[in-house]
Design a protein around this motif. Structure first.
Motif, short mmCIF file in Angstrom:
data_model
loop_
_atom_site.label_atom_id
_atom_site.label_comp_id
_atom_site.label_asym_id
_atom_site.label_seq_id
_atom_site.Cartn_x
_atom_site.Cartn_y
_atom_site.Cartn_z
N LEU A 1 37.18 44.52 54.71
CA LEU A 1 36.53 43.19 55.28
C LEU A 1 35.16 43.13 55.01
CD1 LEU A 1 39.15 42.55 57.94
CD2 LEU A 1 39.02 41.01 55.66
N LYS A 2 34.55 44.35 55.38
CA LYS A 2 33.10 44.20 55.30
C LYS A 2 32.66 44.28 53.88
CE LYS A 2 31.76 46.86 59.37
NZ LYS A 2 31.49 48.34 59.86
N GLN A 3 33.44 44.76 52.91
CA GLN A 3 33.00 44.87 51.40
C GLN A 3 33.12 43.25 50.96
OE1 GLN A 3 35.52 47.82 49.47
NE2 GLN A 3 33.60 49.09 49.11
N ALA A 4 34.07 42.55 51.68
CA ALA A 4 34.43 41.41 51.20
C ALA A 4 33.55 40.34 52.00
CB ALA A 4 35.73 41.08 51.32
N ALA A 5 32.52 40.81 52.76
CA ALA A 5 31.67 39.95 53.64
C ALA A 5 32.62 39.00 54.57
CB ALA A 5 30.79 39.31 52.61
N LEU A 6 33.62 39.50 55.12
CA LEU A 6 34.35 38.89 56.08
C LEU A 6 34.33 39.21 57.66
CD1 LEU A 6 36.19 36.02 55.81
CD2 LEU A 6 38.10 37.54 55.07
N TRP A 7 34.04 40.57 57.59
CA TRP A 7 34.35 41.19 58.69
C TRP A 7 34.16 40.55 59.89
CZ3 TRP A 7 37.34 44.40 61.01
CH2 TRP A 7 36.78 45.10 62.21
N ARG A 8 32.72 40.10 59.86
CA ARG A 8 31.98 39.34 61.11
C ARG A 8 32.67 38.24 61.41
NH1 ARG A 8 25.72 39.39 61.08
NH2 ARG A 8 25.74 38.07 59.29
N GLU A 9 33.42 37.64 60.49
CA GLU A 9 33.96 36.33 60.97
C GLU A 9 35.23 36.21 61.37
OE1 GLU A 9 33.46 33.40 57.25
OE2 GLU A 9 31.70 34.92 56.80
N VAL A 10 36.02 37.56 60.99
CA VAL A 10 37.40 37.64 61.60
C VAL A 10 37.69 38.86 62.31
CG1 VAL A 10 38.17 36.54 59.35
CG2 VAL A 10 37.96 39.02 59.55
N ARG A 11 36.74 39.65 62.79
CA ARG A 11 36.98 40.86 63.58
C ARG A 11 37.65 40.41 64.73
NH1 ARG A 11 30.87 42.94 64.43
NH2 ARG A 11 29.97 41.22 65.50
N SER A 12 37.64 39.32 65.66
CA SER A 12 37.89 39.26 66.77
C SER A 12 39.52 38.43 66.45
CB SER A 12 37.31 38.40 67.49
OG SER A 12 36.82 37.04 66.92
N THR A 13 39.88 37.99 65.21
CA THR A 13 41.04 37.34 65.12
C THR A 13 41.89 38.11 64.13
OG1 THR A 13 39.75 36.02 63.52
CG2 THR A 13 40.23 35.10 65.71
N LEU A 14 42.01 39.53 63.87
CA LEU A 14 42.53 40.12 63.07
C LEU A 14 43.93 40.03 62.85
CD1 LEU A 14 40.59 43.64 62.94
CD2 LEU A 14 40.75 41.88 61.13
N TYR A 15 44.73 39.40 64.06
CA TYR A 15 46.02 39.36 63.93
C TYR A 15 46.60 38.08 63.77
CZ TYR A 15 45.39 44.46 65.07
OH TYR A 15 45.37 45.62 64.71
N LYS A 16 45.66 37.25 63.88
CA LYS A 16 46.22 35.82 63.20
C LYS A 16 46.46 35.67 62.11
CE LYS A 16 43.67 32.77 66.36
NZ LYS A 16 42.57 31.62 66.57
N LYS A 17 47.49 34.49 61.69
CA LYS A 17 47.72 34.61 60.39
C LYS A 17 46.63 34.14 59.18
CE LYS A 17 52.37 34.07 60.99
NZ LYS A 17 52.26 35.28 62.37
N GLY A 18 46.64 34.64 57.90
CA GLY A 18 45.68 34.44 56.99
C GLY A 18 45.39 32.95 56.60
N GLY A 19 46.80 32.40 56.85
CA GLY A 19 46.68 30.84 56.35
C GLY A 19 45.68 30.02 57.34
N PHE A 20 45.33 30.64 58.34
CA PHE A 20 44.53 29.55 59.35
C PHE A 20 42.95 29.74 58.84
CE2 PHE A 20 48.10 30.53 62.17
CZ PHE A 20 48.39 29.08 62.32
N LEU A 21 42.56 30.66 57.90
CA LEU A 21 41.26 30.72 57.36
C LEU A 21 40.92 29.50 56.38
CD1 LEU A 21 41.02 34.44 56.68
CD2 LEU A 21 40.21 33.26 58.61
N SER A 22 39.55 29.19 56.43
CA SER A 22 39.15 28.24 55.53
C SER A 22 39.50 28.81 53.93
CB SER A 22 37.55 28.05 55.69
OG SER A 22 36.89 29.00 55.06
N GLY A 23 39.49 28.06 52.90
CA GLY A 23 39.54 28.26 51.50
C GLY A 23 38.61 29.53 51.16
N GLY A 24 37.32 29.34 51.54
CA GLY A 24 36.53 30.37 51.11
C GLY A 24 36.73 31.62 51.91
#
Lengths: 238, 252
Positions: free
Chosen positions: B129-152
């Motif tokens: 997730l760090k390599q994909a530059a997403l870690w900071r945005e999702v680290r507190s919601t790791l157990y939520k469904k991926g479908g809730f994220l924005s398209g990007g």
């Protein structure tokens, strides 16, 4: 080659660039007419014509600003690549070369306005400044034709023509020193003509720079700072 | 010169009678970003689908010639093993909708039945997730469904999922074409960062993107590789007339 091949399908970018090309040619014609008028003003000691050249310089500057701004818009809106990008870069540089050539014409015209009483018109012949005028104007005119027709062979011919201007310029100091020693009362006239010769030599440089830009955008070759023999070689010979 | 990580030699691919790729010769070196360009139907997507053998999933698909990954014939490898080495991200983000963000990242391991300790999983999830530059945005919601994220964010999650398997090559098939400019620019920035560790092949219709992001560009037309060169050369002085016509919009 460049714009010529776009006949089969013209994109909005092509239309912008064709318009830009026609604007640049209009500026070129104006600068050429400025040079011719400056020459006539000097040979006829016509101060009114010289004043006309000085006042028309504003139009040359206007063209320069408009073409710069058009290039900026095209770069921002169309993000051109390959030959289109090279064409735009060449136009930007030719635009600057033309403006400088216009400044040279204006500079000579300003000399005419301030010509000393009793200016010796024979100096034009003695120093061969009249030949420089003719050659310089011819070079600017031929490069314009090369640009209009996208003819790199014609553009290459200009490099050789610059030799004459360089030779005359190189010998000018000796010729003028000799003249001054024989005509000490005409020092001011002699210095005026020497200054014009220096300016006319730069007309040749501007023409060469513009020819290099035409070859750059048409053949993607950089000829800047290359030897004369390399510049004169065309694509097939290299 | 360093040997190519991917090498196509007289490579052909067909769907039945339809000869899609014709005698492709291309060498891709490590840590290079390649942009694959060309008009629709030119074979660019087929080419990258051959690299992870997704091409053969279609009926009547055949391939001839040589396509090697690190010297090994791709068409002689176990496809499942191959796909661990060749990650792919598609045009539309496709996270597994019922899986959490965490499970999405390690989906490759879950679906391959590879057992990992909790610590190993945590490490892989965080690193990817760090390599994909997403870690900071999702680290507190790791157990939520991926479908809730924005398209990007979903697309970056798919990139993280591909990176989690530590692939040799990452294939991006128009991976930003469904995204807004901000998400696109984040992914482009990501590609810049990833190239120090990965080799990337991206299919794109966005020429400015190819110019911005890639080191090398390959131009395909009617199933042939017309020109492959440094991106700078392709966009300033293409050698082939067809390439010039395509990138300057004078095609057809």
């Amino acid at each position: 080659m460049a714009l010529k091949s776009w006949k089969k399908k013209q994109t909005p970018l092509d239309k912008e660039m064709l318009h830009l090309k026609s604007e640049l040619i209009k500026m070129w014609e104006l600068v050429l007419s400025q040079l011719r008028k400056a020459e006539e003003a000097l040979t006829k000691k016509d101060k009114d014509l010289a004043r006309e050249v000085v006042s028309t310089e504003k139009r040359v500057n206007g063209y320069e600003l408009k073409i710069d701004s058009d290039c900026e818009d095209i770069l921002a809106l169309f993000a051109p690549v390959a030959v289109d990008l090279r064409f735009l870069l060449a136009v930007l540089k030719i635009n600057m070369n033309l403006e400088r050539t216009g400044d040279i014409a204006e500079g000579i015209a300003k000399f005419v306005i301030g010509l000393p009483e009793g200016f010796d018109i024979q100096l034009l012949e003695i120093t061969r400044a009249n030949e420089m005028f003719k050659q310089g104007n011819e070079m600017i005119s031929e490069v314009m034709e090369a640009f209009e027709k996208e003819d790199t062979l014609l553009a290459r011919k200009v490099f050789k023509k610059d030799d004459l201007l360089d030779d005359i310029n190189k010998n000018a100091a000796t010729v003028i020193a000799e003249y001054i020693s024989k005509n000490p009362s005409k020092i001011e006239s002699a210095l005026y003509i020497l200054s014009s010769i220096r300016k006319l030599e730069r007309v040749g440089d501007q023409a060469k720079n513009m020819a290099e830009e035409i070859i750059f955008y048409s053949e993607a070759k950089v000829l800047k700072h290359k030897s004369k023999s390399k510049k004169n070689k065309n694509e097939d010979e290299e | 010169m360093e040997s190519a990580i991917l090498k196509a030699t007289n490579f052909n691919a067909s769907f039945g009678e339809n000869h899609i790729l014709k005698n492709i010769n291309l060498e891709v070196h490590k840590n290079n970003v390649w942009a694959i360009m060309g008009p629709s139907g030119c074979g660019k997507t087929t080419f990258i689908r051959c690299v992870n053998r997704m091409h053969e999933l279609a009926p009547n698909a055949t391939a001839e010639g040589s396509l090697k990954l690190k010297g090994e014939e791709i068409y002689e490898m176990n496809p499942v093993m191959l796909r661990r080495k060749v990650g792919m991200v598609f045009q539309r983000p496709n996270p597994f909708p019922t899986m959490s963000i965490y499970d999405n990242v390690i989906a490759g391991y879950i679906l391959n039945g590879i057992k990992l300790s909790k610590m190993e999983k945590d490490n892989i999830v965080e690193t990817s997730l760090k390599q994909a530059a997403l870690w900071r945005e999702v680290r507190s919601t790791l157990y939520k469904k991926g479908g809730f994220l924005s398209g990007g964010q979903q697309q970056r999650l798919c990139i993280a999922r591909a990176l989690a398997m530590s692939p040799e090559i990452l294939l991006l098939d128009e991976a930003t074409s469904a995204l807004d400019p901000i998400s696109t620019s984040m992914i482009e920035e990501l590609i810049h960062q990833l190239k120090s560790e990965y080799t990337i092949l991206m299919v794109t219709h966005n020429m400015q993107q190819a110019a911005r992001v890639s080191d090398k560009t390959a131009f395909f037309y009617l199933g042939e590789l017309i020109e492959a060169n440094n991106t700078k050369t392709i966009f300033t002085n293409p050698k082939h007339e067809k390439t010039q016509e395509y990138i300057t919009g004078h095609f057809g």
